[in-house]
Scaffold this active site. Sequence first.
Site, PDB file in Angstrom:
ATOM      1  N   GLY A   1      -2.784   0.315  -7.226  1.00  0.00           N
ATOM      2  CA  GLY A   1      -3.988  -0.395  -6.801  1.00  0.00           C
ATOM      3  C   GLY A   1      -5.090  -0.135  -7.795  1.00  0.00           C
TER       4      GLY A   1
ATOM      5  CG  ASP B   1     -14.480  -3.170   1.843  1.00  0.00           C
ATOM      6  OD1 ASP B   1     -14.557  -4.387   2.106  1.00  0.00           O
ATOM      7  OD2 ASP B   1     -14.081  -2.748   0.750  1.00  0.00           O
TER       8      ASP B   1
ATOM      9  CB  SER C   1     -10.654   4.115  -6.870  1.00  0.00           C
ATOM     10  OG  SER C   1      -9.895   3.172  -6.131  1.00  0.00           O
TER      11      SER C   1
HETATM   12  P1  ADP Z   1     -10.520   0.944  -3.618  1.00  0.00           P
HETATM   13  O1  ADP Z   1     -11.728   1.683  -3.226  1.00  0.00           O
HETATM   14  O2  ADP Z   1     -10.356   0.832  -5.106  1.00  0.00           O
HETATM   15  O3  ADP Z   1     -10.355  -0.365  -2.912  1.00  0.00           O
HETATM   16  P2  ADP Z   1      -8.457   1.957  -1.856  1.00  0.00           P
HETATM   17  O4  ADP Z   1      -8.602   3.297  -1.258  1.00  0.00           O
HETATM   18  O5  ADP Z   1      -8.707   0.782  -0.980  1.00  0.00           O
HETATM   19  O6  ADP Z   1      -9.312   1.888  -3.193  1.00  0.00           O
HETATM   20  O7  ADP Z   1      -6.998   1.807  -2.462  1.00  0.00           O
HETATM   21  C1  ADP Z   1      -6.637   0.669  -3.209  1.00  0.00           C
HETATM   22  C2  ADP Z   1      -5.218   0.272  -2.895  1.00  0.00           C
HETATM   23  O8  ADP Z   1      -4.341   1.343  -3.203  1.00  0.00           O
HETATM   24  C3  ADP Z   1      -4.971  -0.039  -1.428  1.00  0.00           C
HETATM   25  O9  ADP Z   1      -5.276  -1.383  -1.124  1.00  0.00           O
HETATM   26  C4  ADP Z   1      -3.498   0.264  -1.294  1.00  0.00           C
HETATM   27  O10 ADP Z   1      -2.732  -0.829  -1.748  1.00  0.00           O
HETATM   28  C5  ADP Z   1      -3.298   1.416  -2.252  1.00  0.00           C
HETATM   29  N1  ADP Z   1      -3.384   2.689  -1.528  1.00  0.00           N
HETATM   30  C6  ADP Z   1      -4.490   3.415  -1.284  1.00  0.00           C
HETATM   31  N2  ADP Z   1      -4.204   4.527  -0.599  1.00  0.00           N
HETATM   32  C7  ADP Z   1      -2.875   4.504  -0.397  1.00  0.00           C
HETATM   33  C8  ADP Z   1      -1.952   5.384   0.272  1.00  0.00           C
HETATM   34  N3  ADP Z   1      -2.352   6.513   0.842  1.00  0.00           N
HETATM   35  N4  ADP Z   1      -0.656   5.030   0.307  1.00  0.00           N
HETATM   36  C9  ADP Z   1      -0.233   3.915  -0.290  1.00  0.00           C
HETATM   37  N5  ADP Z   1      -1.046   3.064  -0.925  1.00  0.00           N
HETATM   38  C10 ADP Z   1      -2.350   3.341  -0.979  1.00  0.00           C
HETATM   39 MG    MG Z   2      -9.975  -0.870  -0.931  1.00  0.00          MG
END
Ligand code: ADP
Ligand code: MG
Length: 560
Positions: free
Chosen positions: A54, A166, A59
């Site tokens: 992602g 969000d 991030s």
């Molecule tokens: P951002 O703030 O960049 O949106 P997120 O925390 O939403 O970051 O994470 C981005 C993406 O990464 C999520 O939409 C998901 O697809 C993947 N992701 C995040 N955390 C996890 C996790 N614990 N397990 C699997 N995939 C994850």
């Molecule tokens: Mg996100």
Amino acid sequence: MEAAHEDGPHLHCEDPRKKYEHNKKLIGASTDTEKLYQAVPQLGNMFKIKGKIGEGTFSSVYLAIAQLRGGREEKVALKHLVPTSHPFRIAAELQCLIIAGGQDNVMGVKYCIRKNDHVVIVMPYLEHESFLDILNSLSFEEVRDYMFNLIKALRRIHHFGIVHRDIKPSNFLYNRQLKEYALVDFGLAQGTPDTKIDLLKGAQSEAQQGSFAYKPHLTLGSQVSVISTASRQLAHQSASKTAPKRPCSFPQAQIKQGHKRKEGSECHSIQRSVFGERNFNVRSSTFQDSSTVKLIKHPRVTDIASKKLSAKKKITSAVNNGLAKKAASTCPANLTCNCYAKDRVCSICLSRRQQVAPRAGTPGFRAPEVLTKCPTQTTAIDMWAAGIVFLSLLSGRYPFYKASDDLTALAQIMTIRGSKETIQAAKTFGKSILCSKEIPAQDLRKLCERLRGKSISSDVSTGDVQINPSQEHVLPPEISNNSEFVSQTPQKYIQYQKKNCHDGDGMNVRTSETAADLKGWDKVPDEAYNLLDKLLDLNPATRMTAKDALLHPLFKNMKP
Ligand code: ADP
Ligand code: MG
Ligand code: ZN
């Protein structure tokens, strides 16, 4: 990723362009991983990073294998926050995960690793589906479970006084096989007045003050997106200057600041950007004067502060300054104007300081009180967003609303919930909206069934078919030419949805479906639409809470 996957079996193919793209992708991925190992060398001792899963503005998330004692391995997700993130923001995100996470479908945290300004949050990995990929294959039962579990996560975080801000499918991970769910991404979270998250207490009070959202600390890593946003707005604005006048069939809405509220001023800290928003479009509603909706500030409002703030913005935000600077330098502070209720925002009004209120999140999921910049926002904004997710699930359309700015988003809400109703609700939180045309509220069941394509044959017989070229002129040019905008009449909106949403060949599939594979969509209970109606309550004060929603008849026999 996708392209690499596609090209995988064709590695020997002779298409040099494809080969180049493929290699570029691979190199790109490995250098990202390498950079992360370099930035945080400890990671190398603990994890084997498999690849990026992602990437957002703030991030990058990687899948990694943790080497446990005894040779055991475990999949983890590594969230590498952009080094320019404010330490306070990072700490708050972490605290949300630590305190509220690990239970009731809220993602937990295993470790947090820091080296200098690089922070990596280590979470359990939850393999998950792409919402869009599965949307049209879900049974009604699965949709009900999904909503139940999303609301359960919301009840938990709201209990801790966390407003997520969000809520959307990409932040709610869903493993269809395992029936596991996890709410992630507290990067925009704010606290309620009685929040139990210490680090969100500041966020709450700042939110109440209203904080400017230019994120000077956070823009470094995202220059490109900031610039493109700004230039798009500029382009949008200049294009609209020469655009012909809108046909009057097209509804317009205007928001006027309520008389009750005073304009906050000195307390706004431009420096602070810790709990600001993520989408760099704070000025979009002021500067978009081309489409459907207008934001008009009350002419009596004067603000000397705007000049000072604009001056500061020049320093802190190199990209957003063009229009602000110009307007601020040409506008005497206390001029009145007469553009109220007209379809153009005058330069006097353009120069006024924007009303400030938290606006973080994704436009299509923003509640009416967020779109109209209501300064007091509660956990109810997450419930609205959950309602929008539910609307997508019931209608099979995602994204349901795709608006590039707040006022377009508001007009889109009106097409479903009604203009009178929206105006009425906005009054309760001190906002007046002007809309050039009355749009009736729609029956949610009929809307969803229609969009799902259940009654496609009757649609055709009633003439509800896709927009044909001869009809398109009824839309303002900037709308008919831009797939991001939708027409503002419900009929047209539905047509837009049919035309532009990612339904693939869903419609055709559905017409040939037999009763056996209707997956419960032929007997969606009224309770579903009743809950949808209560989540999409335009008035945040009466909108259903997570706690109450879990007790809704739709979820009877389910364990809250
Ligand atoms: P951002 O703030 O960049 O949106 P997120 O925390 O939403 O970051 O994470 C981005 C993406 O990464 C999520 O939409 C998901 O697809 C993947 N992701 C995040 N955390 C996890 C996790 N614990 N397990 C699997 N995939 C994850
Ligand atoms: Mg996100
Ligand atoms: Zn004006």
